[in-house]
Design a protein around this motif. Structure first.
Motif, short mmCIF file in Angstrom:
data_model
loop_
_atom_site.label_atom_id
_atom_site.label_comp_id
_atom_site.label_asym_id
_atom_site.label_seq_id
_atom_site.Cartn_x
_atom_site.Cartn_y
_atom_site.Cartn_z
N MET A 185 0.83 -1.19 0.00
CA MET A 185 0.00 0.00 0.00
C MET A 185 0.87 1.25 0.00
N ALA A 186 1.89 1.28 0.83
CA ALA A 186 2.80 2.43 0.89
C ALA A 186 3.51 2.63 -0.45
N PHE A 187 3.94 1.55 -1.06
CA PHE A 187 4.62 1.64 -2.36
C PHE A 187 3.68 2.24 -3.42
N ILE A 188 2.48 1.73 -3.52
CA ILE A 188 1.53 2.23 -4.52
C ILE A 188 1.18 3.70 -4.25
N LEU A 189 0.87 4.01 -3.01
CA LEU A 189 0.48 5.38 -2.69
C LEU A 189 1.63 6.37 -2.87
N ASN A 190 2.83 5.99 -2.46
CA ASN A 190 3.94 6.94 -2.48
C ASN A 190 4.76 6.94 -3.76
N PHE A 191 4.89 5.81 -4.43
CA PHE A 191 5.74 5.78 -5.62
C PHE A 191 4.94 5.73 -6.91
N LEU A 210 3.05 10.16 1.42
CA LEU A 210 2.49 9.95 2.76
C LEU A 210 3.54 9.43 3.73
N THR A 211 3.44 9.84 4.99
CA THR A 211 4.37 9.37 6.01
C THR A 211 4.01 7.95 6.44
N ILE A 244 3.58 6.99 9.47
CA ILE A 244 2.52 7.09 10.48
C ILE A 244 1.15 7.23 9.82
N TYR A 245 1.06 8.01 8.77
CA TYR A 245 -0.23 8.18 8.08
C TYR A 245 -0.65 6.87 7.40
N ILE A 246 0.31 6.17 6.81
CA ILE A 246 0.01 4.86 6.19
C ILE A 246 -0.53 3.91 7.25
N LEU A 247 0.10 3.87 8.43
CA LEU A 247 -0.38 3.01 9.51
C LEU A 247 -1.77 3.44 9.97
N LYS A 248 -2.02 4.74 10.00
CA LYS A 248 -3.32 5.25 10.42
C LYS A 248 -4.42 4.79 9.47
N ILE A 249 -4.20 4.89 8.17
CA ILE A 249 -5.25 4.54 7.21
C ILE A 249 -5.29 3.06 6.84
N GLY A 250 -4.20 2.34 7.11
CA GLY A 250 -4.14 0.94 6.70
C GLY A 250 -4.02 -0.07 7.81
#
Length: 177
Positions: free
Chosen positions: A130-136, A142-143, A145-151
């Protein structure tokens, strides 16, 4: 029904149940709350590690082929570019592990432990994807912490309920399938 036909039927049944779990969905940002993880754990508990993982692979392949089996009635190869796809990928490993850790020791505690491990594996695979798709891919910046918050954090209460339910059902049905 011979063993092979019975196994094929069970694999197909759990692929279908996982698809049905996708339709029981509460939209929550980029990843919805679904009942899929319940059926992922149950597939391992009731079919064993290999057949459980196979049922999830069948579900994933059918969805990638274009059948609208994923949450929000989506499907197709383009799904790999969605932030939630890592969680779908994790279903194969999570099902295998839930079956593996309850294969020999079938106590209620072993079902709870296997459910926790399976849930953690879903996050260990799903969150980095999820972090890879959202950020790259989507360049959201997204930070962690924000990734952990939403996921992650938003899903803890529902996942605890699902892992308890999966453990209860798995333990009670362990010798019936």
């Amino acid at each position: 029904m011979n063993r092979k036909t019975s196994d094929i039927t069970k694999v197909a049944l759990f692929a279908a149940l996982t698809a049905m779990g996708a339709f029981i969905s509460i939209p929550l940002g980029v990843v919805p709350i679904t009942m899929q993880s319940l059926f992922v754990m149950l597939s391992g508990f009731l079919l064993g590690p290999s057949l459980g993982a196979l049922s999830q692979a069948v579900y994933l392949i059918l969805g990638l082929m274009g059948l609208p089996l994923f949450a929000s009635m989506t499907g197709g190869i383009q799904t790999i570019f969605k932030p939630s796809f890592g969680f779908l990928l994790s279903f194969i490993a999570a099902s295998f592990l839930s079956g593996f850790f309850t294969q020999k020791k079938k106590t209620f505690v072993s079902f709870i432990k296997a459910s926790i491990i399976s849930s953690l594996v879903m996050y260990l695979i799903g969150l980095p994807y999820m972090a890879f798709i959202l950020n790259f891919y989507l360049d959201e910046g997204l930070t962690v912490i924000y990734i952990l918050k939403i996921g992650f954090f938003a899903f803890i209460p529902s996942d605890i309920l699902k892992l308890i339910l999966a453990s209860i059902l798995g333990y009670r049905l362990k010798d019936k399938v």
